[in-house]
Every structure is written in structure tokens, then in C-alpha cells.
Design a protein around this motif. Structure first.
Motif, PDB file in Angstrom:
ATOM      1  N   LEU A  98     -30.591  35.337 -10.409  1.00  0.00           N
ATOM      2  CA  LEU A  98     -31.385  36.259 -11.217  1.00  0.00           C
ATOM      3  C   LEU A  98     -31.217  35.895 -12.699  1.00  0.00           C
ATOM      4  CD1 LEU A  98     -33.068  38.977 -11.186  1.00  0.00           C
ATOM      5  CD2 LEU A  98     -30.901  40.103 -11.707  1.00  0.00           C
ATOM      6  N   PRO A  99     -32.325  35.662 -13.439  1.00  0.00           N
ATOM      7  CA  PRO A  99     -32.178  35.340 -14.863  1.00  0.00           C
ATOM      8  C   PRO A  99     -31.619  36.521 -15.658  1.00  0.00           C
ATOM      9  CG  PRO A  99     -34.323  34.646 -14.045  1.00  0.00           C
ATOM     10  CD  PRO A  99     -33.724  35.540 -12.997  1.00  0.00           C
ATOM     11  N   VAL A 100     -30.455  36.317 -16.222  1.00  0.00           N
ATOM     12  CA  VAL A 100     -29.813  37.347 -17.049  1.00  0.00           C
ATOM     13  C   VAL A 100     -29.345  36.712 -18.347  1.00  0.00           C
ATOM     14  CG1 VAL A 100     -29.034  38.840 -15.150  1.00  0.00           C
ATOM     15  CG2 VAL A 100     -27.586  36.964 -15.900  1.00  0.00           C
ATOM     16  N   ASP A 101     -29.411  37.474 -19.416  1.00  0.00           N
ATOM     17  CA  ASP A 101     -28.855  37.025 -20.689  1.00  0.00           C
ATOM     18  C   ASP A 101     -27.351  37.307 -20.641  1.00  0.00           C
ATOM     19  OD1 ASP A 101     -27.957  36.653 -23.219  1.00  0.00           O
ATOM     20  OD2 ASP A 101     -29.498  37.847 -24.212  1.00  0.00           O
ATOM     21  N   PRO A 102     -26.529  36.262 -20.572  1.00  0.00           N
ATOM     22  CA  PRO A 102     -25.089  36.494 -20.368  1.00  0.00           C
ATOM     23  C   PRO A 102     -24.352  36.912 -21.634  1.00  0.00           C
ATOM     24  CG  PRO A 102     -25.526  34.151 -20.534  1.00  0.00           C
ATOM     25  CD  PRO A 102     -26.855  34.833 -20.661  1.00  0.00           C
ATOM     26  N   ASN A 103     -25.073  36.913 -22.769  1.00  0.00           N
ATOM     27  CA  ASN A 103     -24.398  37.202 -24.043  1.00  0.00           C
ATOM     28  C   ASN A 103     -24.691  38.608 -24.542  1.00  0.00           C
ATOM     29  OD1 ASN A 103     -23.450  34.447 -24.265  1.00  0.00           O
ATOM     30  ND2 ASN A 103     -25.590  33.942 -24.670  1.00  0.00           N
ATOM     31  N   TYR A 104     -25.106  39.468 -23.643  1.00  0.00           N
ATOM     32  CA  TYR A 104     -25.485  40.808 -24.057  1.00  0.00           C
ATOM     33  C   TYR A 104     -24.263  41.602 -24.536  1.00  0.00           C
ATOM     34  CZ  TYR A 104     -27.119  45.627 -23.763  1.00  0.00           C
ATOM     35  OH  TYR A 104     -27.423  46.931 -24.062  1.00  0.00           O
ATOM     36  N   SER A 105     -24.403  42.217 -25.681  1.00  0.00           N
ATOM     37  CA  SER A 105     -23.362  43.155 -26.127  1.00  0.00           C
ATOM     38  C   SER A 105     -23.995  44.148 -27.085  1.00  0.00           C
ATOM     39  CB  SER A 105     -22.195  42.431 -26.806  1.00  0.00           C
ATOM     40  OG  SER A 105     -22.586  41.947 -28.056  1.00  0.00           O
ATOM     41  N   ASP A 106     -23.485  45.321 -27.097  1.00  0.00           N
ATOM     42  CA  ASP A 106     -24.046  46.364 -27.949  1.00  0.00           C
ATOM     43  C   ASP A 106     -22.986  47.444 -28.144  1.00  0.00           C
ATOM     44  OD1 ASP A 106     -25.860  47.679 -29.480  1.00  0.00           O
ATOM     45  OD2 ASP A 106     -27.216  48.259 -27.860  1.00  0.00           O
ATOM     46  N   ALA A 107     -23.126  48.183 -29.205  1.00  0.00           N
ATOM     47  CA  ALA A 107     -22.229  49.320 -29.436  1.00  0.00           C
ATOM     48  C   ALA A 107     -23.090  50.469 -29.961  1.00  0.00           C
ATOM     49  CB  ALA A 107     -21.154  48.958 -30.440  1.00  0.00           C
ATOM     50  N   ARG A 108     -22.765  51.646 -29.568  1.00  0.00           N
ATOM     51  CA  ARG A 108     -23.550  52.816 -29.977  1.00  0.00           C
ATOM     52  C   ARG A 108     -22.610  53.913 -30.435  1.00  0.00           C
ATOM     53  NH1 ARG A 108     -26.512  57.633 -27.233  1.00  0.00           N
ATOM     54  NH2 ARG A 108     -24.878  57.479 -25.672  1.00  0.00           N
ATOM     55  N   VAL A 109     -22.985  54.549 -31.527  1.00  0.00           N
ATOM     56  CA  VAL A 109     -22.264  55.730 -32.001  1.00  0.00           C
ATOM     57  C   VAL A 109     -23.280  56.871 -32.017  1.00  0.00           C
ATOM     58  CG1 VAL A 109     -21.050  56.788 -33.931  1.00  0.00           C
ATOM     59  CG2 VAL A 109     -20.733  54.373 -33.449  1.00  0.00           C
ATOM     60  N   ALA A 110     -22.943  57.969 -31.397  1.00  0.00           N
ATOM     61  CA  ALA A 110     -23.874  59.100 -31.351  1.00  0.00           C
ATOM     62  C   ALA A 110     -23.117  60.391 -31.607  1.00  0.00           C
ATOM     63  CB  ALA A 110     -24.582  59.159 -30.001  1.00  0.00           C
ATOM     64  N   GLY A 111     -23.757  61.308 -32.277  1.00  0.00           N
ATOM     65  CA  GLY A 111     -23.142  62.606 -32.539  1.00  0.00           C
ATOM     66  C   GLY A 111     -24.197  63.690 -32.570  1.00  0.00           C
ATOM     67  N   GLY A 112     -23.768  64.904 -32.354  1.00  0.00           N
ATOM     68  CA  GLY A 112     -24.720  66.002 -32.362  1.00  0.00           C
ATOM     69  C   GLY A 112     -24.033  67.323 -32.677  1.00  0.00           C
ATOM     70  N   ALA A 113     -24.835  68.289 -33.051  1.00  0.00           N
ATOM     71  CA  ALA A 113     -24.304  69.627 -33.330  1.00  0.00           C
ATOM     72  C   ALA A 113     -25.329  70.654 -32.897  1.00  0.00           C
ATOM     73  CB  ALA A 113     -23.992  69.776 -34.825  1.00  0.00           C
ATOM     74  N   GLY A 114     -24.843  71.807 -32.463  1.00  0.00           N
ATOM     75  CA  GLY A 114     -25.728  72.896 -32.070  1.00  0.00           C
ATOM     76  C   GLY A 114     -25.195  74.214 -32.592  1.00  0.00           C
ATOM     77  N   TRP A 115     -26.094  75.114 -32.916  1.00  0.00           N
ATOM     78  CA  TRP A 115     -25.704  76.417 -33.460  1.00  0.00           C
ATOM     79  C   TRP A 115     -26.472  77.494 -32.710  1.00  0.00           C
ATOM     80  CZ3 TRP A 115     -27.575  78.634 -38.785  1.00  0.00           C
ATOM     81  CH2 TRP A 115     -26.861  79.825 -39.069  1.00  0.00           C
ATOM     82  N   THR A 116     -25.749  78.380 -32.056  1.00  0.00           N
ATOM     83  CA  THR A 116     -26.381  79.508 -31.373  1.00  0.00           C
ATOM     84  C   THR A 116     -26.200  80.750 -32.236  1.00  0.00           C
ATOM     85  OG1 THR A 116     -25.840  78.531 -29.238  1.00  0.00           O
ATOM     86  CG2 THR A 116     -26.423  80.857 -29.236  1.00  0.00           C
ATOM     87  N   VAL A 117     -27.325  81.371 -32.576  1.00  0.00           N
ATOM     88  CA  VAL A 117     -27.299  82.516 -33.492  1.00  0.00           C
ATOM     89  C   VAL A 117     -27.793  83.761 -32.759  1.00  0.00           C
ATOM     90  CG1 VAL A 117     -28.056  83.319 -35.762  1.00  0.00           C
ATOM     91  CG2 VAL A 117     -28.132  80.878 -35.228  1.00  0.00           C
ATOM     92  N   PRO A 118     -26.970  84.804 -32.663  1.00  0.00           N
ATOM     93  CA  PRO A 118     -27.463  86.031 -32.028  1.00  0.00           C
ATOM     94  C   PRO A 118     -28.464  86.746 -32.951  1.00  0.00           C
ATOM     95  CG  PRO A 118     -25.169  86.285 -32.709  1.00  0.00           C
ATOM     96  CD  PRO A 118     -25.562  84.898 -33.061  1.00  0.00           C
ATOM     97  N   LEU A 119     -29.658  87.008 -32.435  1.00  0.00           N
ATOM     98  CA  LEU A 119     -30.667  87.707 -33.226  1.00  0.00           C
ATOM     99  C   LEU A 119     -30.637  89.202 -32.952  1.00  0.00           C
ATOM    100  CD1 LEU A 119     -33.656  85.215 -32.764  1.00  0.00           C
ATOM    101  CD2 LEU A 119     -32.010  85.328 -34.640  1.00  0.00           C
ATOM    102  N   SER A 120     -30.230  89.541 -31.747  1.00  0.00           N
ATOM    103  CA  SER A 120     -30.040  90.946 -31.378  1.00  0.00           C
ATOM    104  C   SER A 120     -29.079  90.944 -30.200  1.00  0.00           C
ATOM    105  CB  SER A 120     -31.382  91.592 -30.991  1.00  0.00           C
ATOM    106  OG  SER A 120     -31.825  91.064 -29.761  1.00  0.00           O
ATOM    107  N   ARG A 121     -28.864  92.109 -29.605  1.00  0.00           N
ATOM    108  CA  ARG A 121     -27.930  92.180 -28.485  1.00  0.00           C
ATOM    109  C   ARG A 121     -28.408  91.333 -27.304  1.00  0.00           C
ATOM    110  NH1 ARG A 121     -26.790  95.343 -24.067  1.00  0.00           N
ATOM    111  NH2 ARG A 121     -28.815  96.378 -24.203  1.00  0.00           N
TER     112      ARG A 121
END
Lengths: 79, 439
Positions: free
Chosen positions: B128-151
Motif C-alpha cells: 500500500l503506498p504510504v508516506d513513511p515520513n508523516y509526522s504532526d503535532a497538535r495543541v488544542a484548548g478550549g473553555a466553556g462557561w455555563t451561566v444560570p439565567l434563572s432557576r
């Protein structure tokens, strides 16, 4: 099993769930003091968020479909 | 609080008594005790989850992925969530070309010509043709805020980013949740917007262009917009159900810039390659249904998803997970299984004949082929609490998870005569090992 049949089954189940929710909400559910089991982490949707995120990333990079559970997947150049 | 304070005093006395009996220094134990108590107090309103996952494919990619999630409960009933992920990938990645009896030579993605290619790689006969030199790095981040609007009503706001050498992504989301029926029914709706910037190594190739001409441009972009609506219903004391429907639409550059398609001559041998081209928009619709049923010793989670899009792909997914607490409820076992099936995109062509014109849209990416996949998993978790009650939270645990994933093509895509007897579509097998900690 044909995909369309499965889709119809899912749609039917959703319609059934919707009907149940709309017509019998008052008879479903529990009182606050009956939430002992439901308050457990393994009983809460999203309770295994970290496992789900790792799995979602694996499936996102290997399959053509992703998400559905929440706004998952995406944000990655692997697909 | 009085009980806790009393407990602490009692624990202190027990430690002192134990140390005296053992003849060791009680000071060291008291200091350890203080440190643990300080950590407990500082993190009283925090929920932390961390894991390191190792992913390995047979002869292809491997990845290491540390992940951490942190949730902080606010005094007003709101919630802050943060997450951070790092991926380091390396190995061999299929380039889309068809397996052949001939030896095939390719250039690394950064190449501007074969003569100036940083790396040339050769695929042997029947491989199977594959690129044998594949490499990668990923940095990911996230944030969430839950705000009560009423009861009964909450708003959620979120954002995440992801960075790779050749890909940047930023997503924002917003949602509303409303409880009904004594908080037994929750209706939610949300929208998200994703903006991606692609800067492929060596430049984005001209779609459908001849691979040997190296017609490459600069950067590309894509944009996604999604809507998700869901209902969560407590059915009984031990059963909760959740149903979601979602629609999203991506537009812009949706190609994989590193994937090519083989052109095959009359004899069935490779005569050249062209870069793939996918439609510049994609709309997906999905229905998701999850059920959780619990009892004292365990719980079962069952979910199903049906997804369809305007590329002609339909997929079905079903997943089952059983959590079983061992006697004493401080350790659990969790076997799981997942079944997935999809059909091929309308423009999936594992190869094209040189006698016919190049289709307007084409891709040989296996991820757009018809296949089914199975995942088997097993997780073990144990609560981290000692006999003195420190780490006394119900959520404090160590866990380890192992998953095996197998993907097999469905049907028999037509193969060139010269390739008969070759394994053109080898099975993908992968395993994932994850070690995690929750506090």
C-alpha cells in the motif's frame, strides 16, 4: 439490514419518544429525593467526557461521520 | 462541617497513635496530612480529569495524546470548564495511490519537483503506498462557561482553538438549556461556528492537477456552521434518555491536500496520478439517541446515531457500554462494543482509467469508502481513597482503558486486471491504551 430501515426505526423511536414526552411528561420522572442513582457520574450524559473526546478524535480521523452527541469533532486537520 | 472537623481530629489522633505504635516520626505524617487537606480544600469546587492515550495502527500511524479537563463550580450555580489536548503523531499515512505490482515512487509533500524533493519514497510491489515520513503535532484548548439565567434556564458559551503546523482552527459556540417538569425534562439548543485556516506543507495543490507538475498554491480556508437541539428526559429512578438532532454545513476547501488518485492504463498498471477534488460544501444531518439504565451494582449505556450528508454518505453507529461495580463499590469493570457502518461518497474512486476524462470530483481516501468498523473496549477503574478517608471524593479514581479498532472495506470495489490477487484494501487494525485519573 438496510440503512433506510435503520433510519426509519430511529426516526420512529424519536417520534415515539417525542410523543411520550409531549403527552405524558407529568407521569415520567422522579422526585428530588429519588435521584440517588441518577446523580452517579456513570448515569449522567457526558459523564465520561474525556473518554468520549479521545474516542471522538480517533473516529473523526478514521471515518466520514462525526459528532451527534454534542458539538464534537472538528478542529483538527486530520480529516 | 462539624462532622468533618471532628473527623479530621479523629484522623489526626489515629495517625499519631499509629505512628507511636510503629515507632516512626508522627511529624512527617502530620505534614502529609496537612498537604492532602490543603489540596482538598483548594480543589473543593473543581473536578479534574486527565489521561494519556497511546494510539497505534498496524504499520501506519501512532500517536500519543495527553488530555486534561478541569471543571469549576461557581458560587452562583454556574460552571467553568477548561480543556487542553496535545497530540504527537508519526508513522506512515496512505497517500491515496493504488497498490500495484510495479514499484512506485513519490515525493514528500513539501517538494516543488522530483529533482528538488526533500524526500523521495518508494513503495514496493504489492504494498500500500504510504508516506513513511508523516509526522504532526497538535495543541488544542478550549473553555466553556455555563451561566444560570434563572432557576430553570442556563446559557452556555464556549470557544476552542487548535494549532498544527499546517492547520489552525477556532470555534465558538453558544447554547440555551431549559428545565421542565420538576427538572425531569431538559430541552437544549445550541449553535457553533468553526473557522479553519489550512496551510498545507508545500502549498495547496491545484485540484485534479497532475501530481508530477507540482501545481501548488498557498493557503486555503473553510468555514462550518452547526445547530444542535436535544431533549433529555428522566424516565424513572434508574433510566435517563437523551435525543439530539443536528445539522451542520461546511464550505470552502474540503480536500485533503496530501491525497492523490491513481490513473491506470489499459494494462492495469499505474500511468500517473492526480490530486483529489471534493465538493466545496458539505451538509450533514444526524440523529443521536442515548439511554442510560442503572442499578446499585452497575449501569448500561446504549446509544445509536444515524448520519447522512449531501456527499452521498450515510452512516449508522451503535454503541453499548456496561459498567459493573465490584463488591465494595471501589472498583469497576467496563466492557464496551461499538459497531459502525458507512457507504461510499458519490465521488469515491479508488482509481480512474486513463481512457476516461478525470471526474469533476474524485477522491481515493479510504475514509470516504464503504466500510464497516468494530471497536471492542475494556476499562478498569478504582477509587483512590485510603483507610483514613483522604481523597474522600466519590469521583477520585484511577482508570486504565484498552480498545481495539478494526475497519474493513465493504463489497469489492472494481480492481484493474493487473492488480488481481493483490490486497488493494488492507484491513485497518488499531489499538488504544489510555491511563487516566479523575479528582
Amino acid at each position: 439490514m438496510k440503512p433506510r430501515f435503520i433510519a426509519l426505526c430511529l426516526m420512529g423511536a424519536l417520534c415515539l419518544a417525542g410523543t411520550v414526552l409531549c403527552t405524558a411528561c407529568s407521569s415520567l420522572g422522579v422526585k428530588p429525593w429519588q435521584r440517588d442513582l441518577l446523580s452517579r457520574r456513570d448515569m449522567q450524559p457526558g459523564g465520561s467526557r474525556l473518554d468520549d473526546a479521545i474516542d471522538e478524535h480517533m473516529y473523526f480521523s478514521k471515518e466520514a461521520s462525526s459528532g451527534g452527541r454534542s458539538f464534537g469533532g472538528g478542529g483538527c486537520g486530520c480529516n | 462541617m462539624q462532622l468533618e472537623s471532628g473527623g479530621v481530629n479523629l484522623r489526626g489522633k489515629l495517625i499519631a497513635a499509629s505512628c507511636a505504635l510503629l515507632g516512626s516520626a508522627p511529624v512527617a505524617h502530620a505534614q502529609t496530612h496537612d498537604v492532602v487537606d490543603t489540596i482538598n480544600r483548594a480543589l473543593a469546587d473543581w473536578q479534574l480529569d486527565g489521561a494519556v492515550a497511546y494510539y497505534h495502527e498496524n504499520g501506519r500511524i501512532q500517536a500519543v495524546e495527553p488530555v486534561i479537563n478541569a471543571g469549576h463550580e461557581l458560587a452562583n450555580g454556574g460552571q467553568l470548564d477548561f480543556n487542553f489536548t496535545f497530540d504527537a503523531l508519526s508513522g506512515s499515512s496512505p497517500n491515496g495511490a493504488l497498490t500495484s505490482r510495479q514499484v512506485q515512487t513519490f515525493a514528500s509533500p513539501s517538494a516543488k519537483s522530483f529533482a528538488q524533493a526533500r524526500h523521495l519514497y518508494t513503495t514496493g510491489s504489492g504494498s500500500l503506498p504510504v508516506d513513511p515520513n508523516y509526522s504532526d503535532a497538535r495543541v488544542a484548548g478550549g473553555a466553556g462557561w455555563t451561566v444560570p439565567l434563572s432557576r430553570l434556564m442556563r446559557a452556555t458559551l464556549g470557544g476552542k482553538f487548535s494549532y498544527e503546523d499546517d492547520f489552525y482552527s477556532a470555534t465558538v459556540s453558544a447554547g440555551l438549556e431549559r428545565d421542565f417538569n420538576d427538572k425531569n425534562t431538559t430541552v437544549s439548543v445550541g449553535v457553533n461556528s468553526e473557522n479553519d485556516f489550512l496551510q498545507p506543507i508545500g502549498g495547496a495543490p491545484a485540484p485534479r492537477s497532475d501530481y508530477t507538475l507540482f501545481e501548488k498554491g498557498g493557503h486555503e480556508t473553510k468555514h462550518g456552521l452547526g445547530v444542535l437541539a436535544g431533549v433529555t428526559q428522566v424516565m424513572s429512578r434508574n433510566w435517563i434518555t437523551l435525543a439530539n438532532v443536528s445539522v451542520d454545513r461546511f464550505s470552502g476547501y474540503l480536500n485533503d491536500p496530501y491525497k492523490i488518485v491513481s490513473i491506470v492504463d489499459a494494462s492495469g498498471s499505474p500511468a500517473g496520478y492526480v490530486y483529489e477534488n471534493r465538493p466545496d460544501s458539505r451538509t450533514r444531518r444526524s440523529v443521536y439517541w442515548e439511554n442510560r439504565v442503572g442499578w446499585a451494582q452497575g449501569s448500561v449505556t446504549a446509544d445509536a446515531r444515524y448520519m447522512t450528508d449531501n456527499w452521498g454518505i450515510r452512516s449508522e453507529t451503535a454503541e453499548l457500554r456496561l459498567r459493573w461495580w465490584l463488591p465494595g463499590r471501589d472498583q469497576y469493570l467496563e466492557p464496551s462494543a461499538r459497531w459502525y457502518r458507512q457507504n461510499a461518497a458519490d465521488f469515491f474512486h479508488p482509481w480512474i482509467a486513463d481512457s476516461a476524462p478525470v471526474p469533476a470530483d474524485l477522491s481515493a481516501d479510504f475514509r470516504l469508502a464503504a466500510f464497516h468498523a468494530l471497536t471492542y473496549g475494556f476499562k478498569y477503574g478504582c477509587k483512590l481513597t485510603d483507610h483514613l478517608g483522604r481523597f474522600g471524593r466519590d469521583t477520585t479514581e484511577f482508570n486504565i482503558r484498552l480498545e481495539y479498532y478494526e475497519q474493513s472495506l465493504r463489497g469489492n470495489p472494481a480492481a484493474p486486471a493487473a492488480s488481481s490477487g493483490l490486497d488493494l484494501y488492507p484491513k485497518l487494525q488499531a489499538f488504544l491504551l489510555q491511563v487516566g485519573f479523575s479528582y
